[in-house]
Design a protein around this motif. Structure first.
Motif, PDB file in Angstrom:
ATOM      1  N   ASP B  43      43.605  12.995  27.146  1.00  0.00           N
ATOM      2  CA  ASP B  43      44.296  11.922  26.422  1.00  0.00           C
ATOM      3  C   ASP B  43      45.189  12.492  25.325  1.00  0.00           C
ATOM      4  O   ASP B  43      46.316  12.039  25.123  1.00  0.00           O
ATOM      5  N   LEU B  46      48.254  14.136  26.816  1.00  0.00           N
ATOM      6  CA  LEU B  46      49.262  13.230  27.351  1.00  0.00           C
ATOM      7  C   LEU B  46      49.812  12.283  26.289  1.00  0.00           C
ATOM      8  O   LEU B  46      50.637  11.431  26.583  1.00  0.00           O
ATOM      9  N   GLY B  47      49.313  12.433  25.068  1.00  0.00           N
ATOM     10  CA  GLY B  47      49.805  11.567  24.007  1.00  0.00           C
ATOM     11  C   GLY B  47      49.209  10.165  24.059  1.00  0.00           C
ATOM     12  O   GLY B  47      49.730   9.237  23.441  1.00  0.00           O
ATOM     13  N   LEU B  48      48.117   9.984  24.795  1.00  0.00           N
ATOM     14  CA  LEU B  48      47.470   8.665  24.843  1.00  0.00           C
ATOM     15  C   LEU B  48      46.604   8.447  23.619  1.00  0.00           C
ATOM     16  O   LEU B  48      46.221   7.332  23.301  1.00  0.00           O
ATOM     17  N   ALA B  49      46.222   9.527  22.963  1.00  0.00           N
ATOM     18  CA  ALA B  49      45.473   9.423  21.714  1.00  0.00           C
ATOM     19  C   ALA B  49      46.113  10.384  20.732  1.00  0.00           C
ATOM     20  O   ALA B  49      46.709  11.387  21.141  1.00  0.00           O
ATOM     21  N   ARG B  50      46.020  10.059  19.464  1.00  0.00           N
ATOM     22  CA  ARG B  50      46.580  10.945  18.447  1.00  0.00           C
ATOM     23  C   ARG B  50      45.486  11.843  17.904  1.00  0.00           C
ATOM     24  O   ARG B  50      44.404  11.368  17.580  1.00  0.00           O
ATOM     25  N   VAL B  67      56.557  13.223  28.288  1.00  0.00           N
ATOM     26  CA  VAL B  67      56.270  12.123  29.210  1.00  0.00           C
ATOM     27  C   VAL B  67      57.546  11.322  29.469  1.00  0.00           C
ATOM     28  O   VAL B  67      57.873  10.994  30.612  1.00  0.00           O
ATOM     29  N   ALA B  68      58.299  11.037  28.399  1.00  0.00           N
ATOM     30  CA  ALA B  68      59.511  10.225  28.537  1.00  0.00           C
ATOM     31  C   ALA B  68      60.555  10.914  29.404  1.00  0.00           C
ATOM     32  O   ALA B  68      61.319  10.252  30.104  1.00  0.00           O
ATOM     33  N   GLY B  73      53.076  14.169  34.735  1.00  0.00           N
ATOM     34  CA  GLY B  73      52.543  13.042  35.485  1.00  0.00           C
ATOM     35  C   GLY B  73      51.049  13.184  35.492  1.00  0.00           C
ATOM     36  O   GLY B  73      50.524  14.270  35.269  1.00  0.00           O
ATOM     37  N   GLY B  74      50.346  12.093  35.728  1.00  0.00           N
ATOM     38  CA  GLY B  74      48.918  12.265  35.672  1.00  0.00           C
ATOM     39  C   GLY B  74      48.134  11.165  36.328  1.00  0.00           C
ATOM     40  O   GLY B  74      48.650  10.115  36.708  1.00  0.00           O
ATOM     41  N   MET B  75      46.855  11.454  36.430  1.00  0.00           N
ATOM     42  CA  MET B  75      45.917  10.511  37.006  1.00  0.00           C
ATOM     43  C   MET B  75      44.762  10.478  36.032  1.00  0.00           C
ATOM     44  O   MET B  75      44.139  11.497  35.756  1.00  0.00           O
ATOM     45  N   LEU B  76      44.517   9.296  35.471  1.00  0.00           N
ATOM     46  CA  LEU B  76      43.461   9.177  34.469  1.00  0.00           C
ATOM     47  C   LEU B  76      42.138   8.936  35.156  1.00  0.00           C
ATOM     48  O   LEU B  76      42.079   8.589  36.333  1.00  0.00           O
ATOM     49  N   GLY B  79      40.753   3.243  35.395  1.00  0.00           N
ATOM     50  CA  GLY B  79      41.936   2.401  35.481  1.00  0.00           C
ATOM     51  C   GLY B  79      42.107   1.898  36.889  1.00  0.00           C
ATOM     52  O   GLY B  79      41.992   2.650  37.849  1.00  0.00           O
TER      53      GLY B  79
END
Ligand code: ATP
Ligand code: MG
Lengths: 243, 295
Positions: B43, B46-50, B67-68, B73-76, B79
Motif C-alpha cells: 500500500d 503504491l501510494g494507497l497509504a501515506r 501511478v498517474a 500496475g497492480g493487483m491488491l 477487492g
C-alpha cells in the motif's frame, strides 16, 4: 480517449442497474400519477393541480436521482474498487465527473418521464416554458450532485438507504416539493436558505414573472455548492490518507 | 526504492523501518506470515497509504506520479470487481486508462478469462474473479507490476498458468514484486526474496539463501553453559540462539544436526525438533536481536 471510454462504461453501468432505475424513476412517477391523477380538476396556487404536483415531483425525483448516484461511491469504496482505481492513471476528477454526469443523465430521464406523464394529465406548457423549467432545474441540482459525492464518502453502504432517503425527504419537504409549508413566516423565510426551495421554485418557474429567478437563488446555490464541495474534499482526503 | 518506511495503525506498528532498493527487471518476493506487513508495505509502495516516516520513490517519482503516468500496475489482496459490466468490458475499460496497454483479447487468453469474457463480473467463482483481477493488472502492461498474494484462491492448474505468464512478463524486462506466504513460490519464481516478519525485513537475498534459513527445521534443547559459536559449527545448523538455558538451532539439515548434537553434547536434554514456520524461524531475530550466523 481514455476518459470517454471510462465515462461510457459508467453510463452503461448506471443504466444496466435495473432495480436502481426502477426505484429512482418509479417512486415520483407513481406518486404523481396517483395524487396528480386524483386531483386533476382542482387548482392550487393559481395553477392546475397536475402542473403544481408535477413540478414538485420533478424537483424531488431529480434530487433523489442525483444524490443517490453520487452516493453509490460508498459501495465502490466498500468493495475495494476505488482502491483498485487509485492504482490506475484514472484521475480522481474524472472519477467524480463521471459519477456526476451519470447522476445528471438519470435526473434528466426522471424529469422527462414525469413530463410525459404530465402530458397525459393535461399539463400544457409552451415549448419555451418546458425548456426554461428544465434548464433551471438542472442548475438547481448542482449542490445536490455534490451532496451525493459527499454522502458517498461519509456513509457506509448499509446505511445508505436511510441516509439518502432521509436527507432528500427532509430537503424536499422543507423546500416545498410535496406541498406548501403553511403560512408561518419564519418557516418560509428559513426555507429560502435551502437549495431545495430554489429547486422547487425552478420547477414552478411558469408561476413566476419574467424577472425570475432573483439573484438570491444564485447566492444560495453557490454557497451550498461551495460548502458541500469543501466538505467533500476534506472527507475525501481523510479517506485516502487512512486507507 | 523504499527507505526507512514506517506505518502504524493506532497502536499496531504494521511496518517498522523497511528499506528496499529494487533494480529494474528484478522479480522480488515479499515473503512473510499473516500480519507481517506485506500488504501495508505494498500500500505504501503504491501510494494507497501515506507513510508515518520514510519515503517511497518509484523510477525517481513519488508513487502517485508513477501511478498517474501508468508506470505501475497492480493487483491488491482484497477487492471485488465492479458490477454491471462483462469481464471483457471491464478489462477494456481498465486498458483504456493506460498509455501502452496490451491487447484485451490477448490478456483474456493468457489469463484464461476468455472462457467467461462475456459473463457479468458478479457471476464468477472466486478463482475466476482472481484471474480477472490478474488480467486487470496485466493489461496495464506497466514497468512495475505489484501483486499481493496473486495465487490465493487459484487451483493448481491456474497457479501453473499464472506463473508461466509471469515468467513471460519477467523475461520481457519488467520489474515484478509479489507478496506470498509460500516459500516454495518465492523460491521458484523470484530472483530475490525479502522476508518480512512483524513489520521488519529479517532477511533479504537470493531465494536459495533464504530457503536454507527458513525451509529447514528448528531443534530446541536444554543445554546450559556452552558456547553458541561451537554449536553453530555442527553440520546442518544455520543459526543458533540462546533462550535462557535452552538453545535453538535453525537447521537446513536437522537430521545431521541432531546426530552431531547428541554426539558432541551428551548433556543436551528435552530435545524438540519442529518444522519451522516462517514466523517461528525468525522470531528470535526479531525479539532478541540477532542470531549467530553460521560460518
Ligand atoms: N487498515 C488497517 N487498520 C488497522 N490495522 C491494520 C490495517 N491494515 C493492516 N493492519 C494491521 O497491520 C498489520 C500488518 O498487516 P498487513 O495487512 O500488512 O499484513 P500482511 O503481511 O499483508 O498479512 P497477510 O499475509 O495476512 O495478508 C496487521 O497486524 C494488521 O492487523
Ligand atoms: Mg496481506
Amino acid at each position: 480517449m481514455s476518459k470517454a471510454t471510462y465515462l461510457r462504461a459508467e453510463i452503461v453501468r448506471t443504466f444496466r442497474n435495473r432495480r436502481f432505475l426502477l426505484f429512482s424513476l418509479g417512486f415520483p412517477l407513481v406518486l404523481f400519477l396517483a395524487v396528480g391523477g386524483a386531483n386533476k380538476d382542482r387548482s392550487l396556487s393559481g395553477i392546475g393541480f397536475a402542473l403544481y404536483y408535477m413540478s414538485g415531483m420533478v424537483a424531488w425525483g431529480s434530487m433523489v436521482a442525483i444524490v443517490s448516484s453520487g452516493a453509490r461511491i460508498s459501495t465502490e469504496r466498500q468493495t475495494g474498487w476505488t482502491r483498485q482505481l487509485r492504482i490506475t492513471p484514472l484521475r480522481t476528477r474524472t472519477y467524480f465527473t463521471a459519477k456526476i454526469v451519470c447522476g445528471y443523465l438519470l435526473a434528466l430521464l426522471t424529469i422527462v418521464v414525469l413530463y410525459v406523464a404530465g402530458l397525459f394529465l393535461d399539463v400544457h406548457l409552451r415549448v419555451s416554458e418546458w425548456a426554461t423549467m428544465t434548464g433551471l432545474v438542472l442548475v438547481g441540482l448542482v449542490p445536490f450532485a455534490v451532496l451525493g459525492v459527499l454522502l458517498g464518502h461519509l456513509v457506509k453502504p448499509d446505511s445508505l438507504g436511510p441516509a439518502v432517503g432521509g436527507i432528500t425527504s427532509l430537503f424536499a419537504l422543507l423546500g416545498g416539493a410535496w406541498g406548501p409549508l403553511g403560512s408561518s413566516r419564519v418557516l418560509t423565510d428559513a426555507a429560502k436558505c435551502l437549495p431545495s426551495f430554489w429547486l422547487v421554485q425552478s420547477a414552478k418557474v411558469v408561476l413566476h414573472g419574467p424577472a425570475w429567478p432573483p439573484a438570491e437563488e444564485w447566492v444560495v446555490l453557490a454557497v451550498w455548492t461551495l460548502a458541500l464541495g469543501r466538505l467533500a474534499v476534506l472527507v475525501y482526503q481523510r479517506d485516502t490518507a487512512r486507507v | 526504492m523504499l527507505s526507512g518506511l514506517r506505518k502504524s495503525y493506532g497502536p499496531i506498528e504494521a511496518v517498522r523501518g523497511v528499506d528496499l532498493a529494487i533494480a529494474p527487471g528484478e522479480t522480488v518476493a515479499l515473503l512473510g506470515p499473516n500480519g507481517a506487513g506485506k500488504s501495508t508495505t505494498i500500500d505504501l509502495m503504491l501510494g494507497l497509504a501515506r507513510p508515518d516516516a520514510g519515503s517511497v520513490s518509484l523510477f525517481g517519482l513519488a508513487p502517485a506520479d508513477a501511478v498517474a503516468s501508468g508506470l505501475v500496475g497492480g493487483m491488491l489482496q482484497t477487492g471485488s470487481l465492479v458490477e454491471h459490466l462483462s469481464v471483457r468490458e471491464l478489462v477494456a475499460v481498465v486498458a483504456s486508462l493506460y498509455p501502452d496497454p496490451l491487447p484485451v483479447d490477448e490478456v483474456l487468453d493468457t489469463t484464461g478469462a476468455a472462457a467467461y469474457a462475456d459473463q457479468q463480473t458478479t457471476k464468477l467463482s472466486g478463482g475466476q474473479t482472481q484471474r480477472v483481477r490478474f488480467a486487470l493488472a496485466l493489461v496495464a502492461n506497466p514497468d512495475l507490476l505489484v501483486l499481493d498474494e496473486p495465487t490465493a484462491a487459484l487451483d493448481v492448474e491456474a497457479r501453473r498458468d499464472f506463473w508461466a505468464t509471469m515468467r513471460g512478463v519477467a523475461s520481457g524486462g519488467k520489474t515484478i514484486v509479489f507478496a506470498t506466504h509460500y516459500l516454495e513460490e518465492a523460491d521458484a519464481y523470484a530472483d530475490r526474496v525479502v522476508l518480512l516478519v512483524r513489520g521488519q525485513v529479517v532477511a533479504d537475498g537470493p531465494a536459495t539463501e533464504i530457503k536454507a534459513r527458513v525451509g529447514g527445521r528448528t531443534i530446541r534443547a536444554t543445554l546450559p553453559s556452552i558456547d553458541l559459536a561451537e554449536v553453530c559449527t555442527l553440520p546442518g545448523v544455520v543459526t543458533a540462539d540462546r533462550r535462557g538455558d535452552a538453545i535453538v538451532l535453525s537447521c537446513s539439515n536437522s537430521d545431521a544436526a541432531l546426530r552431531a548434537l547428541l554426539e558432541d553434547f551428551p548433556a543436551a536434554r528435552d530435545i524438540e525438533v519442529r518444522g519451522a514456520g516462517l514466523e517461528e524461524a525468525f522470531l528470535e531475530f526479531v525479539t532478541d536481536g540477532r542470531g549467530v550466523p553460521a560460518p
